[in-house]
Structures are given as C-alpha cells and as structure tokens.
Design a protein around this motif. Structure first.
Motif, PDB file in Angstrom:
ATOM      1  N   ALA A  51     -20.482  68.798 -33.822  1.00 26.12           N
ATOM      2  CA  ALA A  51     -21.349  67.763 -33.252  1.00 26.12           C
ATOM      3  C   ALA A  51     -21.869  66.837 -34.344  1.00 26.12           C
ATOM      4  CB  ALA A  51     -22.525  68.396 -32.504  1.00 26.12           C
ATOM      5  N   ILE A  52     -21.827  65.547 -34.057  1.00 23.42           N
ATOM      6  CA  ILE A  52     -22.454  64.518 -34.890  1.00 23.42           C
ATOM      7  C   ILE A  52     -23.646  64.021 -34.079  1.00 23.42           C
ATOM      8  CG2 ILE A  52     -22.189  62.249 -35.964  1.00 23.42           C
ATOM      9  CD1 ILE A  52     -19.089  62.885 -35.952  1.00 23.42           C
ATOM     10  N   ILE A  53     -24.854  64.302 -34.549  1.00 20.64           N
ATOM     11  CA  ILE A  53     -26.053  64.017 -33.770  1.00 20.64           C
ATOM     12  C   ILE A  53     -26.842  62.885 -34.414  1.00 20.64           C
ATOM     13  CG2 ILE A  53     -28.070  65.013 -32.639  1.00 20.64           C
ATOM     14  CD1 ILE A  53     -26.925  67.806 -33.366  1.00 20.64           C
ATOM     15  N   ASN A  54     -27.138  61.857 -33.636  1.00 20.85           N
ATOM     16  CA  ASN A  54     -27.931  60.725 -34.116  1.00 20.85           C
ATOM     17  C   ASN A  54     -29.352  60.834 -33.564  1.00 20.85           C
ATOM     18  OD1 ASN A  54     -25.124  58.525 -33.493  1.00 20.85           O
ATOM     19  ND2 ASN A  54     -25.569  59.678 -35.354  1.00 20.85           N
ATOM     20  N   THR A  55     -30.349  60.902 -34.459  1.00 24.75           N
ATOM     21  CA  THR A  55     -31.735  60.955 -33.993  1.00 24.75           C
ATOM     22  C   THR A  55     -32.180  59.627 -33.401  1.00 24.75           C
ATOM     23  OG1 THR A  55     -32.677  60.348 -36.149  1.00 24.75           O
ATOM     24  CG2 THR A  55     -32.369  62.711 -35.687  1.00 24.75           C
ATOM     25  N   HIS A  56     -31.514  58.544 -33.801  1.00 27.46           N
ATOM     26  CA  HIS A  56     -31.745  57.224 -33.217  1.00 27.46           C
ATOM     27  C   HIS A  56     -30.608  56.319 -33.671  1.00 27.46           C
ATOM     28  CE1 HIS A  56     -33.679  57.032 -37.177  1.00 27.46           C
ATOM     29  NE2 HIS A  56     -33.673  55.703 -37.115  1.00 27.46           N
ATOM     30  N   GLY A  57     -30.625  55.065 -33.221  1.00 27.86           N
ATOM     31  CA  GLY A  57     -29.453  54.224 -33.391  1.00 27.86           C
ATOM     32  C   GLY A  57     -29.450  53.252 -34.548  1.00 27.86           C
ATOM     33  N   HIS A  58     -30.397  53.332 -35.474  1.00 28.00           N
ATOM     34  CA  HIS A  58     -30.415  52.386 -36.595  1.00 28.00           C
ATOM     35  C   HIS A  58     -29.258  52.637 -37.554  1.00 28.00           C
ATOM     36  CE1 HIS A  58     -34.968  51.464 -35.956  1.00 28.00           C
ATOM     37  NE2 HIS A  58     -34.200  50.662 -35.257  1.00 28.00           N
ATOM     38  N   PHE A  59     -28.738  51.553 -38.121  1.00 31.59           N
ATOM     39  CA  PHE A  59     -27.500  51.632 -38.908  1.00 31.59           C
ATOM     40  C   PHE A  59     -27.597  52.585 -40.084  1.00 31.59           C
ATOM     41  CE2 PHE A  59     -29.838  48.441 -41.288  1.00 31.59           C
ATOM     42  CZ  PHE A  59     -29.481  48.673 -42.609  1.00 31.59           C
ATOM     43  N   ASP A  60     -28.783  52.724 -40.693  1.00 33.82           N
ATOM     44  CA  ASP A  60     -28.900  53.594 -41.869  1.00 33.82           C
ATOM     45  C   ASP A  60     -28.855  55.075 -41.508  1.00 33.82           C
ATOM     46  OD1 ASP A  60     -31.437  52.961 -40.669  1.00 33.82           O
ATOM     47  OD2 ASP A  60     -32.478  53.818 -42.389  1.00 33.82           O
ATOM     48  N   HIS A  61     -28.817  55.375 -40.210  1.00 36.79           N
ATOM     49  CA  HIS A  61     -28.710  56.766 -39.759  1.00 36.79           C
ATOM     50  C   HIS A  61     -27.394  57.064 -39.049  1.00 36.79           C
ATOM     51  CE1 HIS A  61     -32.906  58.064 -40.611  1.00 36.79           C
ATOM     52  NE2 HIS A  61     -33.074  56.751 -40.607  1.00 36.79           N
ATOM     53  N   VAL A  62     -26.640  56.040 -38.729  1.00 36.00           N
ATOM     54  CA  VAL A  62     -25.400  56.251 -37.960  1.00 36.00           C
ATOM     55  C   VAL A  62     -24.191  55.558 -38.584  1.00 36.00           C
ATOM     56  CG1 VAL A  62     -26.730  56.482 -35.837  1.00 36.00           C
ATOM     57  CG2 VAL A  62     -25.748  54.272 -36.405  1.00 36.00           C
ATOM     58  N   GLY A  63     -24.371  54.946 -39.749  1.00 38.21           N
ATOM     59  CA  GLY A  63     -23.321  54.108 -40.320  1.00 38.21           C
ATOM     60  C   GLY A  63     -22.028  54.821 -40.660  1.00 38.21           C
ATOM     61  N   ALA A  64     -22.061  56.144 -40.845  1.00 38.99           N
ATOM     62  CA  ALA A  64     -20.836  56.898 -41.149  1.00 38.99           C
ATOM     63  C   ALA A  64     -20.297  57.630 -39.926  1.00 38.99           C
ATOM     64  CB  ALA A  64     -21.096  57.889 -42.283  1.00 38.99           C
ATOM     65  N   ASN A  65     -20.823  57.325 -38.739  1.00 46.52           N
ATOM     66  CA  ASN A  65     -20.309  57.955 -37.518  1.00 46.52           C
ATOM     67  C   ASN A  65     -18.795  57.825 -37.393  1.00 46.52           C
ATOM     68  OD1 ASN A  65     -22.824  58.741 -36.558  1.00 46.52           O
ATOM     69  ND2 ASN A  65     -22.751  57.515 -34.704  1.00 46.52           N
ATOM     70  N   LYS A  66     -18.311  56.600 -37.602  1.00 44.79           N
ATOM     71  CA  LYS A  66     -16.887  56.316 -37.387  1.00 44.79           C
ATOM     72  C   LYS A  66     -16.013  57.151 -38.309  1.00 44.79           C
ATOM     73  CE  LYS A  66     -13.660  52.388 -37.053  1.00 44.79           C
ATOM     74  NZ  LYS A  66     -12.654  52.774 -38.063  1.00 44.79           N
ATOM     75  N   ARG A  67     -16.302  57.134 -39.606  1.00 42.80           N
ATOM     76  CA  ARG A  67     -15.494  57.868 -40.570  1.00 42.80           C
ATOM     77  C   ARG A  67     -15.570  59.370 -40.328  1.00 42.80           C
ATOM     78  NH1 ARG A  67     -15.285  56.548 -46.086  1.00 42.80           N
ATOM     79  NH2 ARG A  67     -13.875  58.328 -46.017  1.00 42.80           N
ATOM     80  N   LEU A  68     -16.762  59.842 -39.980  1.00 42.13           N
ATOM     81  CA  LEU A  68     -16.937  61.276 -39.782  1.00 42.13           C
ATOM     82  C   LEU A  68     -16.208  61.746 -38.519  1.00 42.13           C
ATOM     83  CD1 LEU A  68     -18.438  63.346 -41.508  1.00 42.13           C
ATOM     84  CD2 LEU A  68     -20.316  63.248 -39.875  1.00 42.13           C
ATOM     85  N   LYS A  69     -16.271  60.935 -37.476  1.00 45.63           N
ATOM     86  CA  LYS A  69     -15.560  61.309 -36.252  1.00 45.63           C
ATOM     87  C   LYS A  69     -14.046  61.279 -36.471  1.00 45.63           C
ATOM     88  CE  LYS A  69     -15.053  60.451 -31.327  1.00 45.63           C
ATOM     89  NZ  LYS A  69     -15.227  61.889 -31.008  1.00 45.63           N
ATOM     90  N   GLU A  70     -13.554  60.269 -37.181  1.00 41.66           N
ATOM     91  CA  GLU A  70     -12.120  60.194 -37.468  1.00 41.66           C
ATOM     92  C   GLU A  70     -11.648  61.416 -38.256  1.00 41.66           C
ATOM     93  OE1 GLU A  70     -11.611  55.301 -37.644  1.00 41.66           O
ATOM     94  OE2 GLU A  70     -11.845  56.459 -39.485  1.00 41.66           O
ATOM     95  N   ALA A  71     -12.491  61.886 -39.175  1.00 40.90           N
ATOM     96  CA  ALA A  71     -12.105  62.999 -40.044  1.00 40.90           C
ATOM     97  C   ALA A  71     -12.239  64.357 -39.375  1.00 40.90           C
ATOM     98  CB  ALA A  71     -12.938  62.970 -41.325  1.00 40.90           C
ATOM     99  N   THR A  72     -13.180  64.483 -38.433  1.00 43.44           N
ATOM    100  CA  THR A  72     -13.485  65.801 -37.874  1.00 43.44           C
ATOM    101  C   THR A  72     -13.168  65.936 -36.390  1.00 43.44           C
ATOM    102  OG1 THR A  72     -15.769  65.251 -37.248  1.00 43.44           O
ATOM    103  CG2 THR A  72     -15.391  65.992 -39.521  1.00 43.44           C
ATOM    104  N   GLY A  73     -13.132  64.820 -35.666  1.00 45.96           N
ATOM    105  CA  GLY A  73     -12.939  64.873 -34.217  1.00 45.96           C
ATOM    106  C   GLY A  73     -14.161  65.339 -33.455  1.00 45.96           C
ATOM    107  N   ALA A  74     -15.290  65.503 -34.128  1.00 48.02           N
ATOM    108  CA  ALA A  74     -16.506  66.012 -33.475  1.00 48.02           C
ATOM    109  C   ALA A  74     -17.092  64.970 -32.532  1.00 48.02           C
ATOM    110  CB  ALA A  74     -17.542  66.401 -34.527  1.00 48.02           C
ATOM    111  N   ASP A  75     -17.785  65.446 -31.507  1.00 47.41           N
ATOM    112  CA  ASP A  75     -18.451  64.563 -30.548  1.00 47.41           C
ATOM    113  C   ASP A  75     -19.666  63.891 -31.177  1.00 47.41           C
ATOM    114  OD1 ASP A  75     -16.651  65.190 -28.571  1.00 47.41           O
ATOM    115  OD2 ASP A  75     -18.016  66.497 -27.450  1.00 47.41           O
ATOM    116  N   ILE A  76     -19.880  62.626 -30.806  1.00 48.88           N
ATOM    117  CA  ILE A  76     -21.080  61.888 -31.191  1.00 48.88           C
ATOM    118  C   ILE A  76     -22.101  62.021 -30.068  1.00 48.88           C
ATOM    119  CG2 ILE A  76     -22.050  59.601 -31.651  1.00 48.88           C
ATOM    120  CD1 ILE A  76     -19.327  58.865 -32.904  1.00 48.88           C
TER     121      ILE A  76
END
Length: 208
Positions: A51-76
């Motif tokens: 699981a990739i969990i975002n506490t909120h949507g600001h870029f400084d907290h979610v900016g690596a979502n894309k790379r991390l999901k591509e590398a791991t396949g984990a749900d956002i």
C-alpha cells in the motif's frame, strides 16, 4: 513494527516506511520525492510494498507516487476529498518554483474508521481535515503510534492558508480525533521531529 523515517524532497517532508517484521510486507506513507531512496530503503529491509498511503494530496507528500507504483505495483490510497489533487501536482509544484510528476489516480479511497492491513499489522484511518479537506491520520493501536501528515507538528499545527484549508476545522480535528488517543501515543509528523499526544496537549501554543 519496523518504522523507517526518510526526509524527502526540497521541502523536507517525512516519508514513513512501515514494515511487518513477520511477513516483510510494508506500507509507504507519503512518498513525496526521492523515489530511488525510498526503493533502496525497502530493498535494504527486504520489504514488499502492498500500500502507498497519502495522508493528503499536496505535492510534497505524493510526488513519488508514480515512480513507486510503477516499481512496486502497490495500490495508492487517499481520502476521496483530496483525490483530485493527484492530477494537479505539476501545476501546484510550479507555483512553488518546483517540479513534480502527476500521480496515477487512487486505487482505493479511504475514509474515517477504515482499516489498512499489511502483513500482520493494521492501521486505523482517522479523518483529520483542516490542512486539506481529505487529510487523514493513521493510528496503530497495537504499537501506540500515529502518523499525522500535516495535521499536527511538534509545537505547531498544519498551515491552513492554502486552498481547502480551514483553521477551525483543523483545530477541531486535532482536539476531537487526535486528542482522543492515549497521551503516550507517539506522533510521526509530516515535517520535522516526532512528538506525542501528551506533549502537544501540554505545550502546543495553538491548542491551549
């Protein structure tokens, strides 16, 4: 529970890696930047992200979502009220003179009272709006630890002057949600050092 705190990106956000030591499954909270560092830390601990969990949507907290999901396949996972921000990261980062990749859309919306499980560990979702409409805190009762994003800081609170912020709502979230947790609860914040509920009840000037 294994807890690893990485300070990432030019704004110095705290990315938290949580690992179940029995199963080596993991959750990553707020991968704001520096995807390579996050992935190396996961590899060093032999962890598999579920699981990739975002506490909120600001870029400084979610900016690596894309790379991390591509590398791991984990749900956002994110609260629905902040989900729209994920496709606006490049624009909002530009307003600060910075760059960020837009995130893939959320795989699952999380709401107050939901449970997120990885291995033998679980987190309870507390909806704590005010910094953003969809701000959340994640609480692990077993380990008496919470991950508050930008809701609460050591001696301070999250800013409320950005779009969607509301000061009265934030104070209410802290007093009604976070201050209902045991005083000994350790709070990992979105920026800066960790603290505890008891410390903030006693000393935080915004919450007297």
């Amino acid at each position: 529970m294994l807890i690893k705190d990485l300070v990432v990106g030019p704004i110095g956000a705290n990315c938290i890696i949580l690992g179940c030591e029995a199963t080596r499954q993991a959750a990553v909270i707020d991968p704001g930047d520096d995807a390579d560092r996050i992935l190396k830390a996961l590899a060093d601990e032999h962890l598999t992200v579920t699981a990739i969990i975002n506490t909120h949507g600001h870029f400084d907290h979610v900016g690596a979502n894309k790379r991390l999901k591509e590398a791991t396949g984990a749900d956002i996972l994110i609260h629905e009220a902040d989900a729209g921000m994920l496709q606006e990261l490049s624009v909002t980062a530009m307003a600060f003179g910075l760059q960020a990749e837009n995130s893939p859309p959320a795989d699952r919306f999380i709401a107050d009272g939901d449970t997120i499980t990885f291995g033998e560990k679980s987190l309870t979702v507390l909806h704590t709006p005010g910094h953003t409409p969809g701000g959340i805190t994640l609480y692990c009762k077993e380990d008496n630890v919470a991950f508050a994003g930008d809701t609460l800081f050591y001696g301070s609170i999250g800013r409320t002057d950005l779009p969607g912020g509301n000061y009265a709502t934030l104070i209410s979230s802290i007093k009604n949600q976070l201050f209902s947790l045991p005083d000994a609860t350790v709070i990992y914040t979105g920026h800066g050092p960790k603290t505890s509920i008891g410390t903030e009840k006693q000393y935080n000037p915004f919450l007297k």
